[in-house]
Motif scaffolding. Structure first.
Motif, PDB file in Angstrom:
ATOM      1  N   ALA A   1       0.930   1.792  -9.140  1.00 49.72           N
ATOM      2  CA  ALA A   1       0.397   2.343  -8.810  1.00 49.72           C
ATOM      3  C   ALA A   1      -1.661   1.310  -7.788  1.00 49.72           C
ATOM      4  O   ALA A   1      -1.542   1.009  -7.306  1.00 49.72           O
ATOM      5  N   GLY A   2      -1.933   0.874  -9.621  1.00 53.05           N
ATOM      6  CA  GLY A   2      -2.543   0.069  -9.525  1.00 53.05           C
ATOM      7  C   GLY A   2      -2.227  -1.084  -8.758  1.00 53.05           C
ATOM      8  O   GLY A   2      -3.857  -1.920  -8.908  1.00 53.05           O
ATOM      9  N   ALA A   3      -1.224  -1.717  -9.634  1.00 54.45           N
ATOM     10  CA  ALA A   3      -1.092  -3.432  -8.587  1.00 54.45           C
ATOM     11  C   ALA A   3      -0.473  -3.573  -7.982  1.00 54.45           C
ATOM     12  O   ALA A   3      -0.706  -4.694  -7.491  1.00 54.45           O
ATOM     13  N   LEU A   4       0.095  -2.032  -7.233  1.00 52.70           N
ATOM     14  CA  LEU A   4       0.621  -2.151  -5.994  1.00 52.70           C
ATOM     15  C   LEU A   4      -0.950  -2.042  -4.984  1.00 52.70           C
ATOM     16  O   LEU A   4      -0.620  -2.842  -3.696  1.00 52.70           O
ATOM     17  N   SER A   5      -1.936  -1.809  -5.609  1.00 53.33           N
ATOM     18  CA  SER A   5      -2.613  -1.266  -4.418  1.00 53.33           C
ATOM     19  C   SER A   5      -3.654  -2.889  -4.611  1.00 53.33           C
ATOM     20  O   SER A   5      -4.684  -3.155  -3.497  1.00 53.33           O
ATOM     21  N   ALA A   6      -3.461  -3.377  -5.913  1.00 52.41           N
ATOM     22  CA  ALA A   6      -4.286  -4.697  -5.375  1.00 52.41           C
ATOM     23  C   ALA A   6      -3.613  -5.393  -4.657  1.00 52.41           C
ATOM     24  O   ALA A   6      -4.591  -6.474  -4.330  1.00 52.41           O
ATOM     25  N   SER A   7      -2.357  -5.826  -5.139  1.00 51.42           N
ATOM     26  CA  SER A   7      -1.672  -6.378  -4.291  1.00 51.42           C
ATOM     27  C   SER A   7      -2.186  -6.290  -2.652  1.00 51.42           C
ATOM     28  O   SER A   7      -2.240  -7.200  -1.742  1.00 51.42           O
ATOM     29  N   ALA A   8      -1.897  -5.109  -2.425  1.00 51.77           N
ATOM     30  CA  ALA A   8      -2.649  -4.755  -0.581  1.00 51.77           C
ATOM     31  C   ALA A   8      -3.525  -5.284  -0.102  1.00 51.77           C
ATOM     32  O   ALA A   8      -4.142  -5.898   0.741  1.00 51.77           O
ATOM     33  N   ALA A   9      -4.447  -4.958  -1.280  1.00 54.83           N
ATOM     34  CA  ALA A   9      -5.894  -5.439  -1.199  1.00 54.83           C
ATOM     35  C   ALA A   9      -6.344  -6.841  -1.294  1.00 54.83           C
ATOM     36  O   ALA A   9      -6.965  -6.264   0.196  1.00 54.83           O
TER      37      ALA A   9
ATOM     38  N   ALA B   1       0.707  -1.388  -0.005  1.00 56.48           N
ATOM     39  CA  ALA B   1      -0.685  -0.031  -0.524  1.00 56.48           C
ATOM     40  C   ALA B   1       0.956   1.460  -0.376  1.00 56.48           C
ATOM     41  O   ALA B   1       0.662   1.742  -0.502  1.00 56.48           O
ATOM     42  N   ARG B   2       2.052   1.284   1.000  1.00 54.43           N
ATOM     43  CA  ARG B   2       2.552   2.505   1.046  1.00 54.43           C
ATOM     44  C   ARG B   2       3.516   2.601  -0.540  1.00 54.43           C
ATOM     45  O   ARG B   2       3.391   3.755  -0.918  1.00 54.43           O
ATOM     46  N   ALA B   3       4.101   1.064  -1.217  1.00 53.45           N
ATOM     47  CA  ALA B   3       4.198   1.053  -2.433  1.00 53.45           C
ATOM     48  C   ALA B   3       3.474   2.247  -3.692  1.00 53.45           C
ATOM     49  O   ALA B   3       3.676   2.974  -4.380  1.00 53.45           O
ATOM     50  N   ALA B   4       2.214   1.771  -3.799  1.00 51.86           N
ATOM     51  CA  ALA B   4       1.338   2.064  -4.510  1.00 51.86           C
ATOM     52  C   ALA B   4       0.872   3.828  -4.134  1.00 51.86           C
ATOM     53  O   ALA B   4       0.962   4.416  -5.053  1.00 51.86           O
ATOM     54  N   CYS B   5       0.930   3.832  -2.979  1.00 51.42           N
ATOM     55  CA  CYS B   5       0.426   5.298  -2.625  1.00 51.42           C
ATOM     56  C   CYS B   5       2.005   6.116  -3.096  1.00 51.42           C
ATOM     57  O   CYS B   5       1.224   7.004  -3.529  1.00 51.42           O
ATOM     58  N   GLU B   6       3.176   5.547  -2.942  1.00 55.61           N
ATOM     59  CA  GLU B   6       4.684   6.628  -3.320  1.00 55.61           C
ATOM     60  C   GLU B   6       4.802   6.741  -5.384  1.00 55.61           C
ATOM     61  O   GLU B   6       4.924   7.818  -5.222  1.00 55.61           O
ATOM     62  N   ALA B   7       3.922   5.732  -5.796  1.00 55.17           N
ATOM     63  CA  ALA B   7       3.998   5.611  -6.925  1.00 55.17           C
ATOM     64  C   ALA B   7       3.249   6.155  -7.476  1.00 55.17           C
ATOM     65  O   ALA B   7       3.220   7.119  -8.331  1.00 55.17           O
ATOM     66  N   LEU B   8       1.760   6.676  -6.700  1.00 50.74           N
ATOM     67  CA  LEU B   8       0.806   7.848  -7.321  1.00 50.74           C
ATOM     68  C   LEU B   8       1.223   8.701  -7.443  1.00 50.74           C
ATOM     69  O   LEU B   8       0.471  10.062  -7.686  1.00 50.74           O
ATOM     70  N   ASP B   9       1.699   8.691  -5.864  1.00 52.30           N
ATOM     71  CA  ASP B   9       2.421   9.952  -5.354  1.00 52.30           C
ATOM     72  C   ASP B   9       3.285  11.523  -6.574  1.00 52.30           C
ATOM     73  O   ASP B   9       2.623  12.656  -7.335  1.00 52.30           O
TER      74      ASP B   9
ATOM     75  N   GLY C   1      -4.076  -8.446   0.136  1.00 57.54           N
ATOM     76  CA  GLY C   1      -3.512  -8.949   1.760  1.00 57.54           C
ATOM     77  C   GLY C   1      -3.930  -8.924   2.835  1.00 57.54           C
ATOM     78  O   GLY C   1      -4.100  -9.233   3.455  1.00 57.54           O
ATOM     79  N   ASP C   2      -4.500  -7.793   2.256  1.00 58.69           N
ATOM     80  CA  ASP C   2      -5.867  -7.078   3.733  1.00 58.69           C
ATOM     81  C   ASP C   2      -7.099  -6.715   3.365  1.00 58.69           C
ATOM     82  O   ASP C   2      -6.795  -5.572   2.226  1.00 58.69           O
ATOM     83  N   ALA C   3      -7.528  -6.239   4.112  1.00 60.64           N
ATOM     84  CA  ALA C   3      -9.183  -5.890   3.599  1.00 60.64           C
ATOM     85  C   ALA C   3      -9.615  -4.402   3.673  1.00 60.64           C
ATOM     86  O   ALA C   3      -9.805  -3.435   3.274  1.00 60.64           O
ATOM     87  N   LYS C   4      -8.169  -3.750   4.468  1.00 57.61           N
ATOM     88  CA  LYS C   4      -8.499  -2.641   4.777  1.00 57.61           C
ATOM     89  C   LYS C   4      -7.632  -1.963   3.670  1.00 57.61           C
ATOM     90  O   LYS C   4      -8.171  -0.475   3.181  1.00 57.61           O
ATOM     91  N   TYR C   5      -7.299  -2.495   2.166  1.00 58.78           N
ATOM     92  CA  TYR C   5      -6.550  -1.739   1.367  1.00 58.78           C
ATOM     93  C   TYR C   5      -7.355  -1.128   0.724  1.00 58.78           C
ATOM     94  O   TYR C   5      -7.078  -0.899  -0.600  1.00 58.78           O
ATOM     95  N   LYS C   6      -8.687  -2.243   0.287  1.00 54.00           N
ATOM     96  CA  LYS C   6      -9.622  -2.423   0.056  1.00 54.00           C
ATOM     97  C   LYS C   6     -10.452  -1.231  -0.825  1.00 54.00           C
ATOM     98  O   LYS C   6     -10.041  -0.921  -2.541  1.00 54.00           O
ATOM     99  N   GLU C   7     -10.476  -0.346  -0.007  1.00 52.64           N
ATOM    100  CA  GLU C   7     -10.910   0.971  -1.004  1.00 52.64           C
ATOM    101  C   GLU C   7      -9.736   1.502  -1.738  1.00 52.64           C
ATOM    102  O   GLU C   7     -10.217   2.288  -3.103  1.00 52.64           O
ATOM    103  N   LEU C   8      -8.233   1.613  -1.358  1.00 54.61           N
ATOM    104  CA  LEU C   8      -7.573   2.025  -1.897  1.00 54.61           C
ATOM    105  C   LEU C   8      -7.809   1.400  -3.387  1.00 54.61           C
ATOM    106  O   LEU C   8      -7.483   2.579  -4.877  1.00 54.61           O
TER     107      LEU C   8
END
Length: 147
Positions: free
Chosen positions: A95-103, A63-71, A105-112
């Motif tokens: 950003a899309g691939a990393l956020s999907a990976s985060a989601a 999720a952090r990596a997705a946010c860094e990519a998006l940033d 692994g953990d449902a709290k990143y689903k909205e991202l």
């Protein structure tokens, strides 16, 4: 009566391609390239991570990596020729691939993940960063700030 001359045969096309096969092949190649490019960016970030932001293979790290990519993503450079356009294209995909990976692994990143995916899906429909796409990108950045 004169004997018949043998007719000369003209070559015919021996292509056995179905209509649309070439288009399908091109589209599948582009999709594969996008996926491989996003994966490559993720690997590159993992290998070049700063010591103060370790990549530990967790959903939080993804999720952090997705946010860094998006940033680092600038929609104005997305269609630019050369390195600037390539960077923008790959950061958006990553950003899309990393956020999907985060989601995954953990449902709290689903909205991202859903928000970034929604922006990518809309962009794929209109081929532009219209108000709806920008609204989703802004929302994704808000989610990132809250992490």
């Amino acid at each position: 009566m004169q004997p018949q001359q043998p007719s000369t045969l003209t070559p015919t096309s021996t292509s056995y391609e179905q209509p649309g096969t070439r288009t399908r092949t091109v589209v599948l190649s582009l999709v594969a390239g996008l996926v491989l490019g996003a994966a490559g960016m993720g690997v590159a970030w993992a290998m070049n991570a700063d010591s103060d932001s370790p990549v530990d293979g967790t959903p939080a790290a993804d999720a952090r990596a997705a946010c860094e990519a998006l940033d680092g993503f600038d929609s104005e450079k997305y269609t630019a020729k050369g390195p600037a356009g390539e960077v923008a294209f790959n950061r958006y995909a990553a950003a899309g691939a990393l956020s999907a990976s985060a989601a995954a692994g953990d449902a709290k990143y689903k909205e991202l993940a859903q928000t970034i995916r929604r922006s990518q899906d809309r962009h794929a429909q209109v081929f532009d960063f219209d108000a709806t796409v920008k609204k989703d990108l802004d929302r994704a950045r808000e989610i990132c700030r809250a992490l």
